[in-house]
Write a protein that holds these residues in place. Structure first.
Motif, mmCIF file in Angstrom:
data_model
loop_
_atom_site.group_PDB
_atom_site.id
_atom_site.type_symbol
_atom_site.label_atom_id
_atom_site.label_comp_id
_atom_site.label_asym_id
_atom_site.label_seq_id
_atom_site.Cartn_x
_atom_site.Cartn_y
_atom_site.Cartn_z
ATOM 1 N N LEU A 165 0.830 -1.203 0.000
ATOM 2 C CA LEU A 165 0.000 0.000 0.000
ATOM 3 C C LEU A 165 0.864 1.252 0.000
ATOM 4 O O LEU A 165 0.586 2.225 -0.718
ATOM 5 C CB LEU A 165 -0.921 -0.018 1.219
ATOM 6 N N ALA A 166 1.944 1.226 0.784
ATOM 7 C CA ALA A 166 2.859 2.370 0.812
ATOM 8 C C ALA A 166 3.565 2.535 -0.532
ATOM 9 O O ALA A 166 3.740 3.656 -1.017
ATOM 10 C CB ALA A 166 3.888 2.191 1.928
ATOM 11 N N SER A 167 3.970 1.428 -1.139
ATOM 12 C CA SER A 167 4.667 1.509 -2.422
ATOM 13 C C SER A 167 3.762 2.064 -3.508
ATOM 14 O O SER A 167 4.201 2.819 -4.374
ATOM 15 C CB SER A 167 5.178 0.123 -2.828
ATOM 16 N N GLY A 168 2.481 1.712 -3.469
ATOM 17 C CA GLY A 168 1.554 2.165 -4.486
ATOM 18 C C GLY A 168 0.903 3.507 -4.206
ATOM 19 O O GLY A 168 0.288 4.092 -5.099
ATOM 20 N N GLY A 169 1.032 3.995 -2.982
ATOM 21 C CA GLY A 169 0.392 5.250 -2.627
ATOM 22 C C GLY A 169 1.229 6.461 -3.003
ATOM 23 O O GLY A 169 2.395 6.349 -3.393
ATOM 24 N N TYR A 170 0.620 7.635 -2.880
ATOM 25 C CA TYR A 170 1.365 8.869 -3.096
ATOM 26 C C TYR A 170 2.399 9.041 -1.994
ATOM 27 O O TYR A 170 2.215 8.614 -0.854
ATOM 28 C CB TYR A 170 0.423 10.072 -3.103
ATOM 29 N N GLN A 171 3.499 9.688 -2.339
ATOM 30 C CA GLN A 171 4.577 9.993 -1.401
ATOM 31 C C GLN A 171 5.449 11.074 -2.014
ATOM 32 O O GLN A 171 5.389 11.319 -3.219
ATOM 33 C CB GLN A 171 5.399 8.743 -1.104
ATOM 34 N N THR A 172 6.233 11.708 -1.201
ATOM 35 C CA THR A 172 7.135 12.742 -1.703
ATOM 36 C C THR A 172 8.458 12.095 -2.077
ATOM 37 O O THR A 172 9.089 11.441 -1.247
ATOM 38 C CB THR A 172 7.339 13.842 -0.660
ATOM 39 N N ILE A 173 8.867 12.260 -3.338
ATOM 40 C CA ILE A 173 10.084 11.625 -3.840
ATOM 41 C C ILE A 173 11.109 12.684 -4.234
ATOM 42 O O ILE A 173 10.774 13.841 -4.481
ATOM 43 C CB ILE A 173 9.789 10.705 -5.046
ATOM 44 N N ARG A 174 12.351 12.271 -4.284
ATOM 45 C CA ARG A 174 13.443 13.191 -4.587
ATOM 46 C C ARG A 174 13.582 13.420 -6.092
ATOM 47 O O ARG A 174 13.346 12.521 -6.894
ATOM 48 C CB ARG A 174 14.760 12.658 -4.008
ATOM 49 N N THR A 175 13.998 14.631 -6.450
ATOM 50 C CA THR A 175 14.287 14.948 -7.854
ATOM 51 C C THR A 175 15.742 15.361 -8.041
ATOM 52 O O THR A 175 16.128 15.762 -9.143
ATOM 53 C CB THR A 175 13.373 16.083 -8.340
ATOM 54 N N ASP A 176 16.542 15.248 -6.982
ATOM 55 C CA ASP A 176 17.917 15.738 -7.036
ATOM 56 C C ASP A 176 18.953 14.634 -7.162
ATOM 57 O O ASP A 176 20.154 14.904 -7.133
ATOM 58 C CB ASP A 176 18.217 16.573 -5.782
ATOM 59 N N VAL A 177 18.530 13.378 -7.282
ATOM 60 C CA VAL A 177 19.465 12.252 -7.406
ATOM 61 C C VAL A 177 19.164 11.544 -8.722
ATOM 62 O O VAL A 177 18.218 10.747 -8.803
ATOM 63 C CB VAL A 177 19.353 11.280 -6.225
#
Length: 678
Positions: free
Chosen positions: A226-238
């Motif tokens: 559920l966590a993997s498929g849900g919305y989350q804040t991800i990085r754009t700097d790596v």
């Protein structure tokens, strides 16, 4: 070559009790002979026992999970201008880099030991024989339990820190980097799929909810998916951190991060659906409590929480962290002190002792979202606390702690113990609740709603029937966003104060919109109290500037079910334990009128009106209520998710990776999301 010491260092010998009656002298596998560690299942379990204890004291206690129950549109922190809730209000960028280094390292220590145990068991002949024969045994269970502990700790790391170093346990390394959270999630799911067939269900093999079981392992697979498929804040700097994955993004990119979910998210919701259902099917002796066998009350929802106060494992629990009364190394009972019903009592020999009560409830939820017929409301929210001298006391909305700080959770209350532990604060012996069956049922409803399966509403109604005592309040057929919203709203009311709402908001994709909405609702409420003396919610309830109170005597000062005809019994589930019967503190009890009678809690009584004059003639006193929220509007604005300033903001809820982790990575590990760097 140098080892990853900041990740894996653990104490040589720790004393810990997992079951309340057994003391275990557990050692790190690295500090004792491997053959001895796995000589018997009992010796092997001592290591896992240490892992549970280390998680509780060095990871969850006072570190990252402190903010989980106080950072949502339903829960907030009570003090003003405190750094304790910077993460909760979505301002982790203001935290020092090593704010929770202890929790980060503690998680790696527990998972490292668990991984070692699994490796050792896998080489044992009895284990191999049992696996080949398809038998569940103590050895196969311990193997699955160790893998579950490893996965549980990694899951907590990813939830709270984002992308982290992965797979370095029990290895000497001189080079490491971040691993994609999505790769970690996939690996954990596959590990747990191998573990769960080998494990006992709750009630089998002497396993109860104080240890990981097949039941919990199934639920954990569901949670990770559920966590993997849900919305989350991800990085754009790596660059290339997430490989070839593509994402559905929401809002604006800011602080080198963006709010998003993976494009193939429905695959993970299918996995979650399968394993939440398996957790229910493999519940063993656990299950939803639907009846109350006590003669003094009829509230099955509250019955679950009474088990904690009775120092018993609840049959609704799937996992509880064990504690013992009195507190020893790695066994102290922080939960009821941190999140319980507040008390102004002293640190020891008080009636009851001090309860800091870091968890407070948004008045908008208490007044505007619970139905008056919902039996969960009084159990979930307290409007009174304890004075510490055997007397009940109105909670104040003035920012602070203990009896000030606003209405609190009511699910943990030292008064509900029999008898209360009055020797010292933080030592009640109550277990730390982690996962219960109602949570799993509603997570299954959530994934079904996302998958477009209309029978999700049947699961919601299963929970509502317990809450209301009948089917009269069942929800009708719903679909699409309305169904999703109904499930999340039911989770909000059912699990209030239990550390879930923050994560529900995040994975729904609507965290920032909901943050702005509660900010606006609080502003409107405060304005109306200021200008007209009250605010009326859509359900008809009113939060007034003042209430009218007096102290009264009840034959039994600890109250149970609500009685709307008696202002000392409405709301219910409050009052005080009869501390005059406890020799240790009987001399501390003051007076004979121990209960607060409340008039005008849900309706406005105008000061100076005929009704107010009559109440005053009966001994009632006008008492500040909502007016204190008005007076301290700035504090409430700061504590209401103030790190979100627009619906397009990506929520920043991660803790910073510790400085030593970054320093030793040769530049391959950095903090994202605008968090502190070394």
């Amino acid at each position: 070559m140098k080892s990853l010491k900041y990740l894996i260092a653990i104490a040589v010998c720790i004393t810990f009790t997992q079951c309340k009656e057994d003391f275990l002298d557990a050692k790190s596998p690295s500090a004792v002979d491997d053959e001895f560690v796995t000589s018997t299942p009992a010796e092997t379990y001592k290591i896992l026992s240490w892992c549970y204890a280390n998680y509780r004291q060095n990871s969850v206690m006072g570190t990252y999970r402190w903010n989980d129950p106080i950072g949502s549109d339903a829960e907030l922190y009570p003090e003003d201008n405190s750094s304790n809730n910077l993460n909760a209000i979505l301002r982790p960028d203001l935290l020092p880099i090593d704010a929770v280094a202890g929790g980060f390292n503690g998680l790696y220590a527990s998972l490292k030991s668990a991984a070692k145990v699994a490796e050792l068991i896998a080489e044992k002949a009895p284990f191999k024989e049992d696996v080949a024969a398809g038998r569940t045994s103590d050895w196969t269970h311990l193997y699955g339990e160790a893998l579950t502990m490893r996965a549980f700790c990694y899951f907590e790391l990813v939830k709270h820190f984002g992308d982290v170093p992965y797979g370095y346990e029990n290895k000497a390394v001189d080079d490491y980097s971040l691993s994609s959270r999505f790769v970690i999630y996939d690996n954990l799911i596959e590990d747990l799929k191998k573990a769960e067939p080998l494990m006992y269900k709750i009630g089998e093999g002497g396993i109860n909810a104080e240890r990981f079981s097949k039941t919990f392992c199934n639920a954990l697979i569901g949670q990770i998916a559920l966590a993997s498929g849900g919305y989350q804040t991800i990085r754009t700097d790596v660059p290339d951190l997430y490989g070839s994955l593509t994402f559905i993004k929401k809002g604006n990119e800011a602080s080198k991060c963006v709010y998003a979910r993976r494009s193939d998210y429905l695959n993970y919701y299918q996995i979650a659906k399968t394993y939440f259902q398996k957790a229910i099917d493999n519940k063993g002796t656990a299950g939803l409590i639907t009846s109350d066998n006590r003669s003094v009350a009829n509230n099955p929802f509250q019955r679950h929480f009474q088990y904690f106060h009775d120092l018993q494992v609840s049959p609704e629990s799937i996992f509880e962290l064990g504690n013992i009364q009195g507190g020893q190394t790695l066994t102290t009972s922080e939960y009821s002190y941190a999140f319980g019903r507040p008390s102004d009592g002293g640190s020891n020999n008080a009636a009851p002792t001090k309860v800091f009560a870091a968890l407070r409830i948004m008045p908008t939820v208490y007044y505007g979202e619970y139905s008056n017929a919902d039996k969960r409301r009084d159990v979930s929210v307290a409007v009174t606390g304890s004075n510490g001298d055997g007397n009940e006391k109105m909670i104040s909305f003035i920012p602070g702690n203990k009896i000030t700080g606003g209405i609190s959770t009511n699910k943990w209350d030292d008064n509900r113990m029999n008898p209360p532990f009055v020797a010292s604060q933080r030592n009640s012996g109550m277990n730390w609740p982690m996962l219960r069956m109602a949570d799993v049922i509603l997570m299954l409803a959530e994934v079904k709603a996302e998958l477009g399966e209309s029978d999700a509403i049947d699961l919601v109604n299963q929970i509502r029937q317990r809450a209301f005592g009948n089917s009269a309040n069942n929800l009708g057929a719903l679909a699409g966003q309305a169904l999703k919203d109904a499930v999340l709203q039911e989770r909000k009311l059912e699990l209030l104060g239990e550390g879930t709402r923050r994560w529900d908001m995040i994975r729904s994709g609507n965290f920032s919109e909901r943050a702005i909405a509660i900010q606006q609702e609080m502003t409107t409420m405060i304005s109306n109290i200021r200008t007209q003396g009250y605010h009326r919610f859509a359900n008809g309830n009113e939060i007034p500037a003042y209430v009218w109170t007096r102290m009264v005597n009840l034959p039994n000062p600890l109250t149970y079910d609500a009685d709307i005809t008696n202002p000392a019994l409405y709301p219910g589930w409050r009052g005080q334990y009869n501390y005059s019967t406890l020799a240790a503190v009987s001399s501390k009890v003051v007076g004979t009128n121990h209960n607060v009678a409340i008039q005008g809690l849900f309706r406005y009584i105008a000061p100076g009106s005929a009704e107010a004059v009559l109440l005053q003639s009966q001994g009632y006193v006008r008492t500040n209520w909502g007016i204190d929220i008005v007076s301290f509007e700035a504090a409430y604005k700061r504590n209401t998710l103030s790190g979100i300033t627009s619906a397009g903001d990506p929520p920043r809820y991660y803790w910073p990776l510790p400085s030593e982790t970054i320093r030793q990575s040769k530049g391959k590990v950095t903090n994202g999301y605008g968090l502190a760097q070394p």
